[in-house]
Design a protein around this motif. Sequence first.
Motif: not given
Length: 682
Positions: A214-224, A633-640
Motif C-alpha cells: 500500500i505504501g509503495i502504491l501510494g508513493i507511485a500515485y504521488h509521483l505520477i 491515472g484518469i485524473k492525472t491524464a485529464k490535465i494532459l
Amino acid sequence: MYSKIAFSNVKKSIRDYTIYFLTLTFGICLFYMFNSVQAQQAVLKLNASQKSMMHLMSVIINGISVFVAIILGFLIVYANQFLMKRRHKEMGIYLLLGMEKRQVSKILLIETLLIGVLALIAGLVSGVFLSQGLAMLTAKMFAVQMKEFKFIFSQTAFIQTILYFAIIFIIVMIFNGITISKYKLINLLNSAKKNQKTRLKNPILSVILFLISIGILGIAYHLIQKNQMLAVDNDFKISVLLGVAGTFLFFFSLSGFLLELAKRSKKFYYNGLNMFVLRQINSKITTTFVSMSMLCLMLFLAISAFATGSGLASSVKTDLEDMTKFDCTFYGLSEKGYQEEQQQKFIKKLDDLGLTIKKDAKEILPITIYQNGTFRKCRYKMEPLLKGREKYSDYTKDYVKKIYETPLTFAKLSEYNKIRKAIGEKELTLKSDEYILNCDYGNLIPIMEKAASDKQKLTLDGKTYKMKYGLQKDTYMVTAAKTDMGTVILNDEIIQSLKIDHSTLYLNLNWKGNAQKVSRKYTEYLKQMIINSKMPNSPYSAIISKEEVYEQSTGLSTIITYIAIYIGLVFLITCAAVLALQQLSENADNIEKYKLLSKIGTSQKMINHAIKAQIILYFCLPLSLALVHSYVGIKTAKILISTLGQINITQAAVQSLILVIVIYIGYMIATYLGSKSMLKEK
C-alpha cells in the motif's frame, strides 16, 4: 478413429469449451472488424483529407493488430493449458489403455483444430456482418453520407485474420505436443490430488507485506500526480516501476492479509461456508498472484483506454466554433522583428500570380503576434502573471514555475479590435498606461483570471502598465487547438517601441460565395507556389481552413475512439476470460471437496452460494485495485488531455465503468453456470 474420439470429446466437453469458444469468436470478430476499416472508403463520400485520415487510421490499427494478436495468442495458449489441466485424468486413462503420447497429442491436435476452425468461421461471419454497422458509425463520426448501401467485404482483413489466427493455433498445437511429451502417467492420474503450495505461510508477514505494498502504491500515485504525465522524467519512470512492483506485492500478500483480517471476526469467519470460501480464495491467489497482478494491470489499461480515449475524442471536438471563426487563415513565422508591410506585399504577390484575394474575400483581417527571444532567453516573460497564483491551475506548482520563462507575446490594439468586430464582439479602448490580457489556453485560464481580478501590473522597458477589463478569451485565428498562453494587447505606438525580434503573422479571411471551394483553391495554389519557389520570401508558409479543422477534428476523434475501443475490448475480454477459466479449473479440481461438504450435511443451496461468493470475490479483487489505479491515472491524464479542449472525464469514466461491469457480469454468470453444471454432473 482419432477423429471420432476428438469429435466425441468436443461434443462431450462442450460446456467446458463454451467460454473458450465464445472468447475466441469475439476476438476474431473484433480483429476482422477493425482491420476492415480501409474497405469502408468504397461506400463513404470522403474528400481527400478524410481519405488521408482513413488511411492513417488503417495503418495505425494494422500496427496495433500485431500487438492485439500477441495478446490473444497468449490468451489462447493460457486458456488451452487450463483446458488440458482439466483433462489430465482423461489423458492418463488414454495412456493407461495403451495409447502412445503422440497418439494422445494427435487427438488434442484434432480437437484444437476443430475448435479453432469453428471459432474462426463464427468470428469471421460475425465480423463481416458487424463491420457493416461499423461503417455506419464511421460515416456518423466523419459527418459524411454513404454513397449507397453496399455490402462491405475486406479481402485483406479476411486473409489477415485467417493468417494471424492460423499461426496462433499452430503454436498452440506445437505447445500441446511438447507439454504432453513431458507428462508422466502417475502425475496425470493424481493431478487432482496435488495440493497447491502456499508461498507465504506467516500471517504476520502477510500483513506487513500488504501494508508495504500500500505504501509503495501510494508513493507511485504521488509521483505520477507530481509528474502529471507531462514529461517522461525520473518521477514518471519510478512511478511506473513502483506501480508494477506494488501491484505484484499487493496480490502476493493479499490472501494472507484477508484471511488474517477475517479471523479477527469469529462471527463472520465461522458463519456458513465463509471459512471454506476464504480458504479457497487464499489458496488460489497465493498460487496465481503473478497472473492476478498481470490481469489487474491489463484491466487498468483497458479502463484507462476506454475512459481517456473517449474523453480525448470528445475533447478534440470541443471549442470548434471558437477555433473556426474565420473561413481560413494564412500564417507564418518570422525572425525579422516588425513586419508591417508584409501582408500587403503578400496580397500583391498573389494578385500578380492570378489570385485576386481582394475580390474573393469580403474581409481581410491581419494580426501579428510579437515576442522577444525564445524560452528562457526572452526579454519579456510570463512570470509576473503567474507568480503567486500557481494553486489556481491544475498544473503542479513546479510545472507552473517552469512556464515563468515562457516569452510573453504582444498584439496591436488596432488589429485586435478589427478581429473582435469581425466576430461580433465589442471594440476595446486603452490609455497609454493600460493593457488588455488575452488567454484561451485551458489549463492557464484560471491563473490568468486571477491575475485579471488582481489587476496585475506589468513593467516593460521601465514603464508600468495596469490591466484594463477582465481576462479576454478570444481565439484570433483558425486553429486546430487553443494555444494562446497569454497575449498582452497594447496601443500600436507602444508595441512599436518594444524590442521585438520574433513575429507570428496571421492573415484571417472570410470569403464571398462558397467558402469551402475558395479555401481549397487557395490551399492548393499556396502549396504549389511554395513547392515551385514562386514565393521564396513569402511571410506565410501555410494555410488552414475551417473545413480542414473540422475534418481533422472528426478524423482524429474517430481514430482515438476506434483505438480505445479496440485495445480496451481486447484487454477486457482477455482478463475476464482468464479469470473465468481459472475459476472453472479451480472448481473442477475441488469437486471432491464439494462432494465432501454435501456428505457432511451441507445443503446444495449453501454450496451454490459458496461457489457464487468465490467467483464474485475472485473476479472483483483484481478489478478493485484496477479501479483505484484507473482513478489516479484518469485524473492525472485529464490535465494532459485538457490542453486539447474541455473534457467531461466523469461522463467518459462512468460509461467505461458500465461497459466493464456488463462484460464482467456476463463472464461471472457464465463461470457460475459452468461451475454448477460440472458439480451437477459429478
